[in-house]
Design a protein around this motif. Structure first.
Motif, short mmCIF file in Angstrom:
data_model
loop_
_atom_site.label_atom_id
_atom_site.label_comp_id
_atom_site.label_asym_id
_atom_site.label_seq_id
_atom_site.Cartn_x
_atom_site.Cartn_y
_atom_site.Cartn_z
N ASP A 161 30.68 32.84 49.14
CA ASP A 161 30.83 31.54 48.48
C ASP A 161 31.07 31.72 46.99
OD1 ASP A 161 30.41 30.35 50.89
OD2 ASP A 161 28.26 30.00 50.56
N ARG A 162 30.30 32.62 46.39
CA ARG A 162 30.50 32.86 44.96
C ARG A 162 31.86 33.48 44.69
NH1 ARG A 162 25.10 34.59 45.48
NH2 ARG A 162 25.78 36.78 45.49
N ALA A 163 32.32 34.34 45.59
CA ALA A 163 33.63 34.97 45.42
C ALA A 163 34.74 33.92 45.50
CB ALA A 163 33.85 36.05 46.48
N ALA A 164 34.59 32.96 46.42
CA ALA A 164 35.60 31.89 46.54
C ALA A 164 35.67 31.07 45.26
CB ALA A 164 35.26 31.00 47.73
N HIS A 166 34.78 32.07 42.30
CA HIS A 166 35.30 32.92 41.23
C HIS A 166 36.83 33.04 41.34
CE1 HIS A 166 35.29 36.00 38.17
NE2 HIS A 166 35.92 36.86 38.98
N ILE A 167 37.33 33.21 42.55
CA ILE A 167 38.80 33.30 42.75
C ILE A 167 39.47 32.01 42.31
CG2 ILE A 167 40.60 33.47 44.52
CD1 ILE A 167 38.72 35.36 46.07
N GLN A 168 38.85 30.87 42.67
CA GLN A 168 39.42 29.57 42.27
C GLN A 168 39.48 29.46 40.75
OE1 GLN A 168 37.01 26.17 43.26
NE2 GLN A 168 38.80 24.83 43.47
N GLN A 169 38.42 29.86 40.07
CA GLN A 169 38.40 29.78 38.61
C GLN A 169 39.44 30.71 38.00
OE1 GLN A 169 34.33 30.69 37.66
NE2 GLN A 169 33.58 28.65 38.26
N MET A 170 39.60 31.89 38.57
CA MET A 170 40.58 32.84 38.06
C MET A 170 42.00 32.31 38.24
SD MET A 170 39.07 36.55 39.24
CE MET A 170 40.55 37.37 38.65
N LEU A 171 42.26 31.72 39.42
CA LEU A 171 43.60 31.16 39.68
C LEU A 171 43.91 30.02 38.71
CD1 LEU A 171 43.72 31.12 43.58
CD2 LEU A 171 45.13 32.50 42.04
N LEU A 232 39.24 28.33 50.45
CA LEU A 232 38.96 29.73 50.10
C LEU A 232 37.66 30.22 50.75
CD1 LEU A 232 39.93 29.83 46.31
CD2 LEU A 232 41.06 31.05 48.18
N GLN A 233 36.63 29.34 50.74
CA GLN A 233 35.37 29.73 51.37
C GLN A 233 35.56 29.99 52.86
OE1 GLN A 233 32.71 26.52 50.41
NE2 GLN A 233 32.15 27.38 48.41
N GLN A 234 36.27 29.09 53.53
CA GLN A 234 36.51 29.26 54.97
C GLN A 234 37.33 30.51 55.25
OE1 GLN A 234 38.36 25.61 56.18
NE2 GLN A 234 36.47 24.39 55.97
N LEU A 235 38.31 30.77 54.38
CA LEU A 235 39.16 31.94 54.57
C LEU A 235 38.34 33.22 54.43
CD1 LEU A 235 41.99 33.15 54.93
CD2 LEU A 235 42.27 33.04 52.43
#
Length: 375
Positions: A161-164, A166-171, A232-235
């Motif tokens: 969940d945290r990775a999703a 973080h990826i969203q914020q980076m994108l 992203l979380q589901q993926l």
């Protein structure tokens, strides 16, 4: 009574004293000597060897039985082991030796060398890697998820969940940056150029920069939306579940056995610094252990060990066969040494026995002289 009678009595007293003293002296000597039988031809001289050499085996057997039955008895040994004074001495010695070891400047490598154990860190790393590889092969049919504890699984899901997020914020940050704007512009130009005449016509009416100004906010809003985050979380969760459902063997085969072996060796070498561990003084490992904790635990341990040992004394003494040990040692003891020990202990008494022989012999001689006068 004339002078002749007196000389008769004195002479007989002197002869009796000499006979009594010499007889006792010879009797004492005959206890030990001769050490071996003396033969004249085939005839053995009487009273050879001496009493103790002749009865040496009987003496050893009797002494062994006496030691076990009356000296080193199980009850006596048990009482000694549970005696408070003895336990205090053992406890003091144990604390002194333990503290000397725990506060030592010596390293583990030096300690092992004391026991003739030479340590090669390369071999240690190799053996550790082989052990891990063997354990990995044994788990080849198990799924990765079954190897993880529940707490770790929960942490892994939370990490996804945290990775999703973080990826969203980076994108979103990338799209909003200069590089992101330029990338969008390149994509627009590439899209228009790939559409032939229609693309050329659109390019004449649309400025790519103005198109980016309109497209960039839309992308930023789309990337930062709640729906994108859930997607992203589901993926990530789906991919994680796929990974957890794979067996260890499948993952190993996918990565490649040689790559796995190399990775294990590198991890072992980096995570377990055997050289540093072996060359660190012992006191570094034990510095956080408080002295009073060691004393309390050691005192308790010494008491339990001595108590347990006292309970096993009868069995230990039976297995040691002390009587046979004493018998064997006495049988192998040099006769000269036995004689020296006995004389060192009883030399004064033996001398008194000799003097008593002189005295008794003299008295008997006087009595004989008086009787001779009357006869």
């Amino acid at each position: 009574m004339n002078s002749g009678d007196i000389w008769l009595i004195l002479s007989m007293a002197l002869i009796g004293a000499l006979i009594g003293g010499i007889t006792n002296y010879l009797a004492i000597k005959m206890l030990f000597k001769p050490h071996r039988a003396i033969y004249i031809g085939k005839w053995r001289v009487p009273f050879t060897p001496g009493l103790i050499p002749k009865r040496r085996s009987d003496l050893a057997r009797s002494l062994g039985k006496t030691v076990v039955d009356h000296l080193l008895t199980p009850k006596g040994m048990q009482a000694r082991l549970v005696d408070e004074g003895f336990q205090w001495k053992v406890n003091s010695w144990a604390k002194r030796e333990v503290f000397r070891f725990l506060r030592s400047e010596r390293t583990l490598r030096q300690l092992l060398l004391d026991f003739n154990v030479a340590v090669d860190t390369d071999i240690l790393h190799q053996k550790t890697a082989e052990l891990l590889k063997t354990q990995l092969e044994k788990q080849a049919e198990r799924e990765l998820g079954s190897l993880l504890p529940e707490e770790l699984k929960e942490k892994t899901e939370a990490a996804a969940d945290r990775a999703a997020m973080h990826i969203q914020q980076m994108l979103a940050a990338y799209v909003d940056s200069y590089d992101g704007r330029r990338k969008i512009q390149e994509l627009v130009q590439s899209f228009l150029q790939g559409r032939g005449f229609l693309g050329s016509m659109l390019s004449s009416f649309m400025d790519p920069s103005s198109a980016v100004d309109k497209i960039q906010p839309v992308i930023i809003e789309s990337v930062g939306s709640e729906g994108t985050r859930r997607w992203l979380q589901q993926l990530l969760a789906s991919e994680l579940n796929k990974l957890m459902s794979k067996t260890v063997g499948d993952v190993t085969e996918t990565i490649g056995p040689e790559t796995v072996d190399e990775a294990i060796q590198q991890v072992v070498r980096k995570s377990i610094p055997f050289d540093e561990l072996l060359d660190t003084p012992i006191q570094v490992y034990t510095k956080d252990i408080q002295d009073h904790v060691i004393e309390e635990k050691l005192t308790m341990l010494v008491g339990r060990v001595l108590q347990r040992l006292s309970e096993q004394v009868p069995v230990i003494m039976e297995q040691l066969e002390l009587s046979k040990m004493v018998e064997k040692e006495v049988s192998g003891f040099p006769l000269e040494r036995v004689e020296e020990l006995v004389l060192a202990i009883s030399n004064k008494e033996f001398k008194l026995i000799t003097y008593l022989g002189f005295l008794l012999g003299g008295i008997i001689g006087i009595v004989q002289g008086v009787i001779a006068l009357f006869i």
